[in-house]
Scaffold this active site. Sequence first.
Site, PDB file in Angstrom:
ATOM      1  N   LYS A  15       0.804  -1.223   0.000  1.00  8.05           N
ATOM      2  CA  LYS A  15       0.000   0.000   0.000  1.00  8.05           C
ATOM      3  C   LYS A  15       0.839   1.276   0.000  1.00  8.05           C
ATOM      4  CE  LYS A  15      -2.617  -0.870   3.473  1.00  8.05           C
ATOM      5  NZ  LYS A  15      -2.223  -0.141   4.613  1.00  8.05           N
ATOM      6  N   ARG A  90     -10.106   2.447   8.580  1.00  2.00           N
ATOM      7  CA  ARG A  90      -9.692   1.061   8.811  1.00  2.00           C
ATOM      8  C   ARG A  90     -10.767   0.249   9.508  1.00  2.00           C
ATOM      9  NH1 ARG A  90      -3.839   1.152   8.362  1.00  2.00           N
ATOM     10  NH2 ARG A  90      -2.831  -0.769   8.963  1.00  2.00           N
ATOM     11  N   ARG A 127      10.334  -7.761   4.939  1.00  2.00           N
ATOM     12  CA  ARG A 127      10.491  -6.345   5.283  1.00  2.00           C
ATOM     13  C   ARG A 127      11.009  -6.203   6.714  1.00  2.00           C
ATOM     14  NH1 ARG A 127       5.281  -2.566   5.001  1.00  2.00           N
ATOM     15  NH2 ARG A 127       4.923  -3.265   7.119  1.00  2.00           N
ATOM     16  N   ARG A 133      10.900  -2.898  11.466  1.00  2.00           N
ATOM     17  CA  ARG A 133       9.741  -2.206  12.031  1.00  2.00           C
ATOM     18  C   ARG A 133       9.234  -2.958  13.252  1.00  2.00           C
ATOM     19  NH1 ARG A 133       5.168  -0.164   7.802  1.00  2.00           N
ATOM     20  NH2 ARG A 133       3.784  -1.053   9.372  1.00  2.00           N
ATOM     21  N   ARG A 144      -2.237  -8.452  12.836  1.00  6.72           N
ATOM     22  CA  ARG A 144      -2.638  -7.344  11.959  1.00  6.72           C
ATOM     23  C   ARG A 144      -3.485  -7.855  10.797  1.00  6.72           C
ATOM     24  NH1 ARG A 144       2.763  -5.040  10.276  1.00  6.72           N
ATOM     25  NH2 ARG A 144       1.571  -3.508   9.118  1.00  6.72           N
TER      26      ARG A 144
HETATM   27  P1  AMP Z   1       0.229   0.837   8.273  1.00  9.25           P
HETATM   28  O1  AMP Z   1       1.502   1.543   7.981  1.00  9.25           O
HETATM   29  O2  AMP Z   1      -0.950   1.410   7.503  1.00  9.25           O
HETATM   30  O3  AMP Z   1       0.326  -0.655   8.138  1.00  9.25           O
HETATM   31  O4  AMP Z   1      -0.102   1.131   9.804  1.00  9.25           O
HETATM   32  C1  AMP Z   1       0.757   0.708  10.847  1.00  9.25           C
HETATM   33  C2  AMP Z   1       0.003   0.686  12.172  1.00  9.25           C
HETATM   34  O5  AMP Z   1      -0.460   2.015  12.484  1.00  9.25           O
HETATM   35  C3  AMP Z   1      -1.254  -0.159  12.184  1.00  9.25           C
HETATM   36  O6  AMP Z   1      -0.975  -1.527  12.440  1.00  9.25           O
HETATM   37  C4  AMP Z   1      -2.038   0.476  13.326  1.00  9.25           C
HETATM   38  O7  AMP Z   1      -1.505   0.111  14.577  1.00  9.25           O
HETATM   39  C5  AMP Z   1      -1.732   1.949  13.125  1.00  9.25           C
HETATM   40  N1  AMP Z   1      -2.731   2.581  12.218  1.00  9.25           N
HETATM   41  C6  AMP Z   1      -2.540   3.011  10.952  1.00  9.25           C
HETATM   42  N2  AMP Z   1      -3.664   3.518  10.424  1.00  9.25           N
HETATM   43  C7  AMP Z   1      -4.611   3.395  11.387  1.00  9.25           C
HETATM   44  C8  AMP Z   1      -5.988   3.706  11.473  1.00  9.25           C
HETATM   45  N3  AMP Z   1      -6.650   4.234  10.431  1.00  9.25           N
HETATM   46  N4  AMP Z   1      -6.634   3.455  12.646  1.00  9.25           N
HETATM   47  C9  AMP Z   1      -5.998   2.930  13.706  1.00  9.25           C
HETATM   48  N5  AMP Z   1      -4.706   2.582  13.695  1.00  9.25           N
HETATM   49  C10 AMP Z   1      -4.014   2.804  12.554  1.00  9.25           C
END
Ligand code: AMP
Length: 191
Positions: A15, A90, A127, A133, A144
Amino acid sequence: MSVRLILVGPPGAGKGTQAELLCEALGIPAISTGEIFRRHAKAHDELGQLAESYTSRGELVPDEVTNKMVAARLAEQDAADGFLLDGYPRNLSQVAALDSMLGESSIDAVLSLVADDDEVVQRLLGRAAEQGRVDDTEDVIRHRIELYHAQTEPLISVYRERGILVEVDGMGGIEEVAQNLVSELKAFLTK
Ligand code: AMP
């Protein structure tokens, strides 16, 4: 192009990379909630510490915090002429929050990257080895992905019913997926 987009897809579907490529091609800002949380976490500020207590476990940051942050980001000048939301909304309650921020018919298209679980787990483990990370350990990755199925997939149906869902195969190489995203989006918008 002044267009308001949402990009959804399981963790590990690429993404972030695709959001950046698409936004460059369209001249709109990519707004990634995960990226904003990581930036705050690096700065060790209050929001960052709070966010990291959730992200490190693969949990969602509470809606109230996330919604407020997105509302503030969308009010910035560069988002006035379009944007791509990466990783937001989300869950269904974030869909409702976004609707009340912008109005229900304000999103032009929701791009859904489709990828299978085994492939995304393998990509995320790769990754993890490269980037380290904190949310890329195997248990957290699996959690996740579970959360994605339980909480995020339902919103795909909502946007499908609204007639703005565009599904794109996310399993190819970066360039191939990027080209598919642009061409399917253009085909949808000119329909
Ligand atoms: P991502 O980089 O989109 O995979 O996001 C990494 C982490 O950030 C996720 O696993 C959540 O813990 C948090 N996160 C990102 N976007 C959201 C969202 N819209 N609502 C809640 N937590 C989020």
